[in-house]
Scaffold this motif. Structure first.
Motif, mmCIF file in Angstrom:
data_model
loop_
_atom_site.group_PDB
_atom_site.id
_atom_site.type_symbol
_atom_site.label_atom_id
_atom_site.label_comp_id
_atom_site.label_asym_id
_atom_site.label_seq_id
_atom_site.Cartn_x
_atom_site.Cartn_y
_atom_site.Cartn_z
ATOM 1 N N ASN B 357 0.891 -1.346 0.097
ATOM 2 C CA ASN B 357 -0.099 0.146 -0.138
ATOM 3 C C ASN B 357 0.840 1.229 -0.064
ATOM 4 O O ASN B 357 0.443 2.416 0.430
ATOM 5 C CB ASN B 357 -0.974 -0.149 1.380
ATOM 6 C CG ASN B 357 -2.138 -0.721 1.202
ATOM 7 O OD1 ASN B 357 -2.587 -1.068 -0.290
ATOM 8 N ND2 ASN B 357 -2.734 -1.164 2.165
ATOM 9 N N PHE B 359 1.494 3.973 -1.166
ATOM 10 C CA PHE B 359 0.907 5.139 -1.898
ATOM 11 C C PHE B 359 1.932 6.242 -2.431
ATOM 12 O O PHE B 359 2.014 6.686 -3.351
ATOM 13 C CB PHE B 359 -0.316 5.584 -1.528
ATOM 14 C CG PHE B 359 -1.001 6.887 -2.499
ATOM 15 C CD1 PHE B 359 -1.787 6.725 -3.311
ATOM 16 C CD2 PHE B 359 -0.631 8.066 -1.847
ATOM 17 C CE1 PHE B 359 -2.316 7.812 -4.010
ATOM 18 C CE2 PHE B 359 -1.253 9.048 -2.619
ATOM 19 C CZ PHE B 359 -1.916 8.751 -3.662
ATOM 20 N N ASN B 360 2.291 6.851 -1.380
ATOM 21 C CA ASN B 360 3.274 7.815 -1.278
ATOM 22 C C ASN B 360 4.375 7.873 -2.436
ATOM 23 O O ASN B 360 4.554 8.438 -3.330
ATOM 24 C CB ASN B 360 3.776 8.213 0.082
ATOM 25 C CG ASN B 360 2.969 9.272 0.927
ATOM 26 O OD1 ASN B 360 1.954 9.460 0.252
ATOM 27 N ND2 ASN B 360 3.510 9.832 1.800
ATOM 28 N N TYR B 363 2.804 7.415 -6.273
ATOM 29 C CA TYR B 363 2.172 8.574 -6.706
ATOM 30 C C TYR B 363 3.196 9.702 -6.712
ATOM 31 O O TYR B 363 3.065 10.495 -7.778
ATOM 32 C CB TYR B 363 0.746 9.004 -5.601
ATOM 33 C CG TYR B 363 -0.063 9.788 -6.329
ATOM 34 C CD1 TYR B 363 -1.091 9.532 -7.304
ATOM 35 C CD2 TYR B 363 0.074 11.142 -5.802
ATOM 36 C CE1 TYR B 363 -1.573 10.433 -7.990
ATOM 37 C CE2 TYR B 363 -0.831 12.109 -6.495
ATOM 38 C CZ TYR B 363 -1.618 11.739 -7.555
ATOM 39 O OH TYR B 363 -2.582 12.654 -8.011
ATOM 40 N N ILE B 385 -3.309 0.616 -4.880
ATOM 41 C CA ILE B 385 -3.857 1.533 -3.865
ATOM 42 C C ILE B 385 -3.855 2.937 -4.678
ATOM 43 O O ILE B 385 -4.719 3.665 -4.663
ATOM 44 C CB ILE B 385 -3.199 1.644 -2.530
ATOM 45 C CG1 ILE B 385 -3.821 2.524 -1.259
ATOM 46 C CG2 ILE B 385 -1.664 2.306 -2.845
ATOM 47 C CD1 ILE B 385 -4.649 1.479 -0.606
ATOM 48 N N ILE B 388 -6.721 3.041 -7.092
ATOM 49 C CA ILE B 388 -7.943 3.280 -6.257
ATOM 50 C C ILE B 388 -8.027 4.850 -6.356
ATOM 51 O O ILE B 388 -9.142 5.363 -6.168
ATOM 52 C CB ILE B 388 -8.021 2.616 -4.992
ATOM 53 C CG1 ILE B 388 -8.208 1.246 -4.944
ATOM 54 C CG2 ILE B 388 -9.249 3.205 -3.997
ATOM 55 C CD1 ILE B 388 -8.263 0.321 -3.824
ATOM 56 N N TYR B 389 -7.085 5.509 -5.766
ATOM 57 C CA TYR B 389 -6.830 6.871 -5.599
ATOM 58 C C TYR B 389 -7.610 7.614 -6.975
ATOM 59 O O TYR B 389 -8.270 8.327 -7.000
ATOM 60 C CB TYR B 389 -5.499 7.197 -5.033
ATOM 61 C CG TYR B 389 -5.265 8.678 -4.970
ATOM 62 C CD1 TYR B 389 -5.644 9.310 -3.661
ATOM 63 C CD2 TYR B 389 -5.023 9.432 -6.100
ATOM 64 C CE1 TYR B 389 -5.525 10.632 -3.539
ATOM 65 C CE2 TYR B 389 -4.734 11.038 -5.669
ATOM 66 C CZ TYR B 389 -5.078 11.498 -4.522
ATOM 67 O OH TYR B 389 -4.904 12.963 -4.549
ATOM 68 N N THR B 392 -11.236 7.016 -7.651
ATOM 69 C CA THR B 392 -12.049 7.887 -6.523
ATOM 70 C C THR B 392 -11.944 9.220 -6.910
ATOM 71 O O THR B 392 -13.158 9.826 -7.222
ATOM 72 C CB THR B 392 -12.091 7.416 -5.162
ATOM 73 O OG1 THR B 392 -10.675 7.365 -4.728
ATOM 74 C CG2 THR B 392 -12.497 6.040 -4.780
ATOM 75 N N SER B 405 -10.843 -2.218 -2.884
ATOM 76 C CA SER B 405 -10.135 -2.065 -1.693
ATOM 77 C C SER B 405 -10.429 -3.260 -0.751
ATOM 78 O O SER B 405 -9.863 -3.770 -0.044
ATOM 79 C CB SER B 405 -10.501 -0.577 -0.768
ATOM 80 O OG SER B 405 -11.861 -0.641 -1.169
ATOM 81 N N ILE B 408 -8.196 -5.844 -1.883
ATOM 82 C CA ILE B 408 -6.782 -5.612 -1.030
ATOM 83 C C ILE B 408 -6.858 -6.203 0.491
ATOM 84 O O ILE B 408 -6.091 -6.823 1.110
ATOM 85 C CB ILE B 408 -6.375 -4.198 -1.071
ATOM 86 C CG1 ILE B 408 -6.283 -3.780 -2.438
ATOM 87 C CG2 ILE B 408 -5.152 -4.039 -0.151
ATOM 88 C CD1 ILE B 408 -5.546 -2.211 -2.397
#
Lengths: 302, 433
Positions: B357, B359-360, B363, B385, B388-389, B392, B405, B408
């Motif tokens: 996960n 993300f940081n 992304y 993840i 998903i970001y 959404t 999710s 996941i």
């Protein structure tokens, strides 16, 4: 080569490797610090040592002419203008204040919530305890962002969107399951006899907690407090979700937009901003390094 | 049927608090009765409305009369409201059960010839036993509203068709569609190709990221702990830097370092006479760069942890091994590695979940890019993840994002349960399972 020589050679080689990797490790750090002192604004013109006259430098080195080498340094042009620009022409200071505020209150709130919950779970046996612990364990497994849409709508309805308190509440709520488990595990290791002794002396639940348990739990409390303080500095997703207006932004969003918005035209400004964020947080982290490692280890063993 | 126990139980079932009155516990009974009357009077209608909303998710769409917009039902607000009311309803039901059990217990005591507690006595017992609940109250409230409620909502969304362009309130309604979204994810070509691609990259990424940082960390821990190293503390402080710097800052720095056109790394590469490397713009190179950058981020953690473990290993073990004639390598494989592995294995799993996960990193470094024309709303380096970001926040494909999710969750839950079963928490008698 005898054994001693061999050893010496391998030690030398090890140090060479360490130095080499150390250079790689700190290169980004040096580069960003120097970038922040670079005149100009774009990534393209940024140099590790701006304005350095390298040909003069090498010439001096070749001829062992100390004077020429020094001369080559004189052409270095460093500037502090990006720092002043940051304060005067962007909302940087405001973002900094916002982040500091969010981090501080998140630290206070989270630590309070976590410690009370952990204390209850560790020291009392009550109906619902097992189920509560189980729930926390399961909650840790969900990606925090699964509830993102719901949180967004909840905050919208509570009128807390684009509001720092909304973000603080979200962070504090999210930090409970993992940290409460961690602290509970730590409390479990403290001997119960101490509290029993205090109880015989007539101390109430609250006194026992404040006077006996708290002082013994400093390492884990520091871990929880520091990690909850640092958390908001690092977070990007929720801050981006909740905070909308320019004056409410946190540093992570502000800096992100500086280097992704208009094709890196503000690179040096970003560098200055990054240095100002990274330095205090890094110092904080280094200071509490021991606690961080121990805390994480405790979390894994539980 | 003649006993106090059964009578008390029956009366409590008929109306909350009647049992307590029968036991002559007037204050307690009165409070229960007042609660039920209050709820019946003021909450019946809102509760019925909320259940209707939860069931139908709204029936009237937004309409336009001339230039004015007439608001219809807002499915999402109805959904949330419905969930909140449902939870409150269940809580009330639970209280009802407690009241019945209480009446039964007191009746049982009376059958045994004991007297029922007076209100004052009850209060003292409650104040004493209630202390842990009092402590837990704030965190339970926070968790309920900010973690559990959103999760239930998120799961619920997976069974609706909440998505752009046709089902976005308030302009239009959302409906329950059962498992349709799950089926679509696996059957519809636009979704399943992306899902399979992103999913397999996520797994590869999580494994690579965990394994590489683990072994690089191990290597440096061993190196730093080996004989004859000077300035240990100094080296350690340098190596720990990547872990200490706020990650979003260093990821953004890396993003600039690896910039294909202006980044200094490519400038050095070209200076050496080589062709510029498309670090972030070629899918495979971008993946490689992510793993490389992640090593930079991840190894200090393992290094610090493992050197801690290594320094705590008993020296005598090594001495004994040396006497037996074990070589350096044998000592490492036979003593150091097993001990280090044993004490870091649980963290390995946690680290895997973290990378899964992360993300940081994805992304902020690549934003999921470079573009992949075979994918819907995902780039070549997107992990689940970050996909998903995008689904959404950027595409409003809420239903499909919720389904992903949930998937996941299943992956991570399986891994974590397997992990937890092996750790101490599980073996303690008073914890669980």
């Amino acid at each position: 080569m005898n054994r001693k020589q061999k050893n010496r050679f391998s030690t030398f080689f090890k140090h060479l490797l360490l130095t080499f990797v150390a250079l790689f490790t700190i290169y980004p750090v040096i580069w960003i610090v120097m970038g922040s002192f670079n005149p100009g604004s774009s990534l393209f013109t940024a140099q590790v040592i701006p304005g350095m006259n390298w040909s003069l430098f090498w010439e001096g080195m070749r001829e062992f002419n100390f004077h020429t080498v020094m001369e080559s340094f004189r052409s270095i042009r460093l500037t502090l203008s990006h720092y002043s620009h940051l304060f005067q022409e962007t909302n940087y200071l405001l973002w900094y204040k916002n982040t500091l505020k969010i981090a501080f209150w998140n630290m206070v709130l989270s630590t309070f919530l976590v410690v009370t919950a952990a204390y209850a779970f560790s020291r009392f046996r009550f109906p619902g305890r097992k189920q509560g612990l189980m729930t926390m364990l399961v909650l840790q497994m969900f990606p925090g962002f699964m509830g993102m849409i719901a949180i967004y709508i909840l905050l919208l309805q509570l009128n807390l969107l684009d509001n720092h308190w909304g973000l603080i509440l979200v962070y504090a709520g999210g930090s409970i399951p993992f940290n409460a488990w961690l602290v509970k595990g730590y409390f479990d290791t403290l001997p119960k006899s101490l509290e029993e002794a205090a109880k015989i002396d007539g101390a109430g639940n609250t006194t026992i907690f404040a006077r006996v348990l708290m002082p013994l739990s400093v390492p884990i409390l520091v871990f929880v407090a520091v990690s909850n303080f640092i958390g908001p500095w690092m977070d990007f997703i929720f801050a981006r979700l909740v905070l909308r207006s320019n004056e409410n932004k946190t540093l992570a969003i502000g800096l992100f937009e500086m280097v992704t918005g208009r094709g890196n035209t503000e690179f040096t400004l970003f560098a200055a901003g990054a240095v100002l964020v990274a330095v205090p947080i890094t110092i904080l982290f280094m200071t509490f390094q021991r606690f961080m490692v121990e805390g994480l280890k405790a979390g894994a063993n539980k | 049927m003649r006993s106090h126990k059964n009578r008390g139980t029956l009366l409590s079932i008929i109306f909350m608090g009647f049992g307590q009155l029968y036991h002559r516990q007037f204050v307690k009974g009165g409070l229960f009765i007042a609660l039920e009357i209050y709820l019946l009077l003021f909450w019946t209608l809102p509760f019925r409305n909320a259940m209707w909303g939860l069931y139908t998710l709204g029936e009237t769409t937004q309409t336009r009369v001339g230039f004015t917009i007439v608001q219809g039902d807002h499915s999402i607000f109805l959904l949330i409201e419905g969930i909140i009311f449902l939870i409150c309803g269940l809580l009330f039901l639970w209280m009802y059960v407690l009241a019945i059990r209480d009446a039964r217990r007191v009746g049982f005591q009376r059958d045994q010839g004991k007297k029922a507690n007076t209100f004052k006595q009850t209060w003292t017992v409650l104040a004493d036993k209630g202390f842990p609940y009092f402590l837990l109250m704030p965190s339970v409230l926070f968790t309920a509203f900010l973690t559990i409620l959103p999760l239930i909502f998120g799961i619920a969304i997976a069974f609706t068709n909440y998505s752009a362009p046709n089902h976005i309130p308030p302009a239009s309604l959302v409906d329950w569609v059962g498992f349709q979204t799950f089926i679509d994810l696996f059957n519809m070509k636009t979704w399943n190709r992306t899902f399979l691609g992103v999913f397999s990259w996520t797994i590869i990424w999580a494994v690579l990221a965990t394994v590489t940082t683990f072994f690089v960390g191990l290597f440096f821990a061993v190196l730093l702990n080996s004989k004859g190293i000077r300035f240990r503390k100094f080296w350690r402080s340098i190596y720990i830097l990547p872990w200490a710097i706020p990650s979003f800052v260093s990821i953004l720095i890396m993003r600039n370092l690896f910039n294909g056109e202006f980044g200094p790394i490519n400038q050095y590469v070209e200076f050496l006479g080589l062709a510029a490397v498309p670090w972030l713009s070629d899918p495979n190179w971008a993946k490689f760069t992510l793993v490389l950058v992640n090593i930079w981020f991840g190894f200090p953690f393992w290094m610090v942890l493992m050197s801690g473990v290594m320094t705590s290993i008993d020296r005598e073990l090594y001495q004994a091994a040396e006497v037996d004639g074990a070589s350096g390598r044998q000592r490492f494989l036979g003593i150091t590695l097993p001990i280090v592995m044993f004490s870091t294995a649980p963290l390995l799993i946690m680290n895997f979940a973290g990378n899964f996960n992360n993300f940081n990193l994805i992304y902020l470094l690549t934003q999921g890019g470079p573009v992949n024309i075979d994918y819907s709303y995902a780039g070549s380096t997107d992990i689940l993840i970050s996909w998903i970001y995008k689904l959404t926040l950027e595409q409003s494909q809420f239903a499909i994002a919720s389904v992903i999710s949930i998937l996941i969750f299943f992956v991570l839950a399986a891994v974590s349960i397997w992990n937890f079963r092996r750790t101490r928490a599980f073996k303690e008698e008073d914890t669980m399972l």
